[in-house]
Design a protein around this motif. Structure first.
Motif, short mmCIF file in Angstrom:
data_model
loop_
_atom_site.label_atom_id
_atom_site.label_comp_id
_atom_site.label_asym_id
_atom_site.label_seq_id
_atom_site.Cartn_x
_atom_site.Cartn_y
_atom_site.Cartn_z
N LEU A 1 36.01 51.55 36.87
CA LEU A 1 37.17 50.71 37.16
C LEU A 1 38.34 51.01 36.25
CD1 LEU A 1 34.95 47.79 37.95
CD2 LEU A 1 36.69 48.65 39.49
N ASP B 1 41.69 36.98 50.03
CA ASP B 1 41.21 38.28 50.48
C ASP B 1 40.13 38.05 51.52
OD1 ASP B 1 42.63 39.97 48.48
OD2 ASP B 1 41.39 38.89 47.06
N TYR C 1 36.43 37.21 50.18
CA TYR C 1 35.97 37.86 48.95
C TYR C 1 37.08 37.77 47.92
CZ TYR C 1 38.76 42.00 49.97
OH TYR C 1 39.80 42.86 50.20
N GLY C 2 36.89 38.37 46.77
CA GLY C 2 37.92 38.30 45.74
C GLY C 2 38.04 36.91 45.14
N SER C 3 39.19 36.63 44.54
CA SER C 3 39.29 35.44 43.69
C SER C 3 39.18 34.12 44.44
CB SER C 3 40.58 35.48 42.88
OG SER C 3 41.68 35.48 43.74
N LYS D 1 42.73 36.57 32.37
CA LYS D 1 43.55 36.92 33.53
C LYS D 1 44.99 36.41 33.36
CE LYS D 1 42.27 36.46 37.84
NZ LYS D 1 41.63 35.93 39.08
N SER E 1 42.60 45.96 37.09
CA SER E 1 42.52 44.93 38.13
C SER E 1 41.90 43.66 37.55
CB SER E 1 41.66 45.42 39.29
OG SER E 1 40.32 45.60 38.87
N SER E 2 42.11 42.57 38.23
CA SER E 2 41.46 41.32 37.83
C SER E 2 39.95 41.47 37.84
CB SER E 2 41.83 40.20 38.81
OG SER E 2 43.20 39.97 38.79
N TYR E 3 39.46 42.20 38.83
CA TYR E 3 38.03 42.44 38.95
C TYR E 3 37.50 43.12 37.67
CZ TYR E 3 33.79 44.57 41.02
OH TYR E 3 32.50 44.98 41.29
N ASN F 1 29.84 42.09 45.65
CA ASN F 1 30.18 41.94 44.22
C ASN F 1 30.89 40.61 43.96
OD1 ASN F 1 33.04 42.49 44.45
ND2 ASN F 1 32.66 44.70 44.32
N THR F 2 31.51 40.07 44.99
CA THR F 2 32.09 38.72 44.87
C THR F 2 30.99 37.69 44.61
OG1 THR F 2 34.02 39.21 46.24
CG2 THR F 2 33.31 36.92 46.18
N ALA G 1 32.49 44.72 48.51
CA ALA G 1 33.36 43.75 47.84
C ALA G 1 32.84 42.32 48.06
CB ALA G 1 34.79 43.88 48.33
N LYS H 1 48.23 38.82 33.31
CA LYS H 1 49.36 38.68 34.25
C LYS H 1 50.66 38.43 33.47
CE LYS H 1 46.48 36.94 38.02
NZ LYS H 1 46.38 37.98 39.05
N ASN I 1 35.15 34.13 44.43
CA ASN I 1 34.28 34.46 43.28
C ASN I 1 34.38 33.43 42.15
OD1 ASN I 1 36.65 35.08 41.87
ND2 ASN I 1 36.41 37.29 42.08
N1 CTP Z 1 37.35 45.05 44.26
C1 CTP Z 1 36.44 46.08 44.19
N2 CTP Z 1 36.74 47.21 43.49
C2 CTP Z 1 37.92 47.32 42.83
C3 CTP Z 1 38.84 46.28 42.87
C4 CTP Z 1 38.53 45.16 43.60
O1 CTP Z 1 35.37 45.97 44.78
N3 CTP Z 1 38.20 48.44 42.17
C5 CTP Z 1 37.03 43.87 45.08
C6 CTP Z 1 36.23 42.84 44.31
O2 CTP Z 1 35.34 42.21 45.21
C7 CTP Z 1 37.28 41.85 43.89
C8 CTP Z 1 38.25 41.91 45.06
O3 CTP Z 1 38.21 43.26 45.50
O4 CTP Z 1 36.73 40.57 43.71
C9 CTP Z 1 39.66 41.52 44.72
O5 CTP Z 1 40.11 42.28 43.62
P1 CTP Z 1 41.23 41.79 42.64
O6 CTP Z 1 42.48 41.50 43.41
O7 CTP Z 1 41.25 42.73 41.49
O8 CTP Z 1 40.63 40.47 42.06
P2 CTP Z 1 40.85 38.96 42.41
O9 CTP Z 1 39.61 38.32 41.89
O10 CTP Z 1 41.15 38.74 43.83
O11 CTP Z 1 42.04 38.57 41.45
P3 CTP Z 1 43.48 37.95 41.67
O12 CTP Z 1 43.32 36.52 41.33
O13 CTP Z 1 44.33 38.66 40.67
O14 CTP Z 1 43.86 38.20 43.09
#
Ligand code: CTP
Ligand code: MG
Length: 338
Positions: A301, A79, A64-66, A165, A182-184, A143-144, A140, A169, A69
């Motif tokens: 968020l 992640d 999941y995550g970046s 992003k 957060s990136s999200y 939502n990904t 997560a 950063k 997604n």
């Molecule tokens: N997430 C969430 N709720 C949050 C923060 C994060 O559900 N409050 C989940 C989301 O699925 C998100 C994942 O955790 O895609 C990773 O979050 P984050 O690290 O903010 O985003 P990334 O897309 O992984 O960004 P990065 O490239 O900075 O790692």
């Protein structure tokens, strides 16, 4: 000859926005992860799957995550979510997991059982990739998928989100433990922003016919996921990424009503703080910038933002908007380290 001068000026402007757009696209291109990275991620995932299944044959691993997604830049950590049906508590599973991974020559294995989202961290010397593993964070994973599906509709979302992003950063405003976002959260801000353009660049998938639906922790996650059918959705809008970056920062600097508004990807619109009962401070939730989670709708968020970091954030939005407006070389100045 005045007409000629005006025409010339117009041409120069057009040239500028053209050149600026080409520069932003070049930055975007340079951030896209090369194909080998994907192969390495899959290699690490396969190794983890092998190790996990020895201990828990029923367990499944999800990215999941970046890394999943489509908003991941080159050299991101990955992640991973371990989905497991056992009743023993998360801490025990994490400690056991750390044990298993430690003995298989993975490095820096650490179980963070007391974090808000408990995880095991590790680094794989084979691929050089770092990875966080959490337990049963299925929301997560869902939502990904939502973010990935939005990215398939119009290429400008991925372009805009990469630039935002990268800006966040570079400027130090992508640190939730320091009260920034957060990136999200930034990706949701980009999706919402593109839903709001006229003509719209993105639809509201949760407002359309349901073609995908899962229930996670009593939350129904349902939306239209046949996004191949929406490939032309944004084509009436001709804005380029340079124009969108300008308008995005301009919105967050000067257009957004921080006192009353919540941005909501779920509804594809702005909703009011009052209707969510997000007008009062409860505990540490101050709601100084409100970004509704598309599925966990009680989750803001922006709740990590406090009275100090809101100023930092808003000053950064204003700085970015002013650079886009006046700076001769925005795509350098925008990303200057703070
Ligand atoms: N997430 C969430 N709720 C949050 C923060 C994060 O559900 N409050 C989940 C989301 O699925 C998100 C994942 O955790 O895609 C990773 O979050 P984050 O690290 O903010 O985003 P990334 O897309 O992984 O960004 P990065 O490239 O900075 O790692
Ligand atoms: Mg991540």
């Amino acid at each position: 000859s005045q007409r000629m001068r005006m025409l010339k000026r117009q041409m120069e402007c057009r040239n500028d926005i053209h050149r600026l757009n080409a520069a932003f696209l070049a930055i975007y291109q340079s951030l896209i992860p090369p194909e080998e990275e994907r192969a390495k991620q899959n290699q690490l995932l396969a190794l983890l799957e092998k190790l996990v299944c020895k201990e828990w044959p029923e367990a499944r691993l999800y990215l999941y995550g970046s890394c999943a997604n489509s908003f991941g830049v080159s050299k991101s950590d990955i992640d991973v979510c371990l989905a497991i049906n056992e009743d023993i508590n998360k801490s025990e599973i994490l400690l056991k997991l750390a044990d298993i991974l430690q003995s298989d020559n993975l490095q820096n294995v650490q179980a963070l059982t007391r974090a808000r989202v408990p995880i095991v961290k590790l680094m794989d010397p084979g691929t050089g990739i770092s990875c966080d593993i959490c337990i049963n964070n299925v929301l997560a994973v869902v939502n990904t998928k939502l973010l990935r599906d939005y990215a398939k509709i119009d290429g400008r979302l991925r372009q805009l989100a990469f630039i935002v992003k990268h800006w966040a950063k570079s400027r130090g405003v992508n640190e939730t433990y320091q009260g920034t976002l957060s990136s999200y959260a930034y990706v949701l801000m980009c999706i919402h922003f593109l839903q709001q353009r006229r003509p719209a660049i993105l639809p509201c998938l949760q407002g359309m016919e349901t073609t995908y639906s899962v229930t996670v922790d009593d939350i129904e996650c349902a939306y239209f996921d046949q996004v191949e059918k929406l490939r032309n959705f944004g084509s009436a809008n001709k804005e380029t990424v340079a124009q969108l970056v300008w308008a995005f920062f301009n919105y967050w600097a000067y257009g957004h009503d921080y006192a009353n508004s919540v941005i909501s990807v779920r509804t594809g619109s702005i909703i009011s703080k009052r209707e969510k009962d997000w007008t009062r401070r409860i505990g540490n939730d101050r709601h100084l910038i409100c970004i509704e989670d598309p599925f966990e709708t009680s989750h803001d968020l922006g709740r990590v933002v406090d009275k100090f970091s809101i100023r930092v954030l808003r000053e950064e939005f204003e700085r970015a908007a002013d650079i886009m407006q006046y700076d001769p070389n925005p795509c350098v100045t925008l990303f200057e380290p703070y």
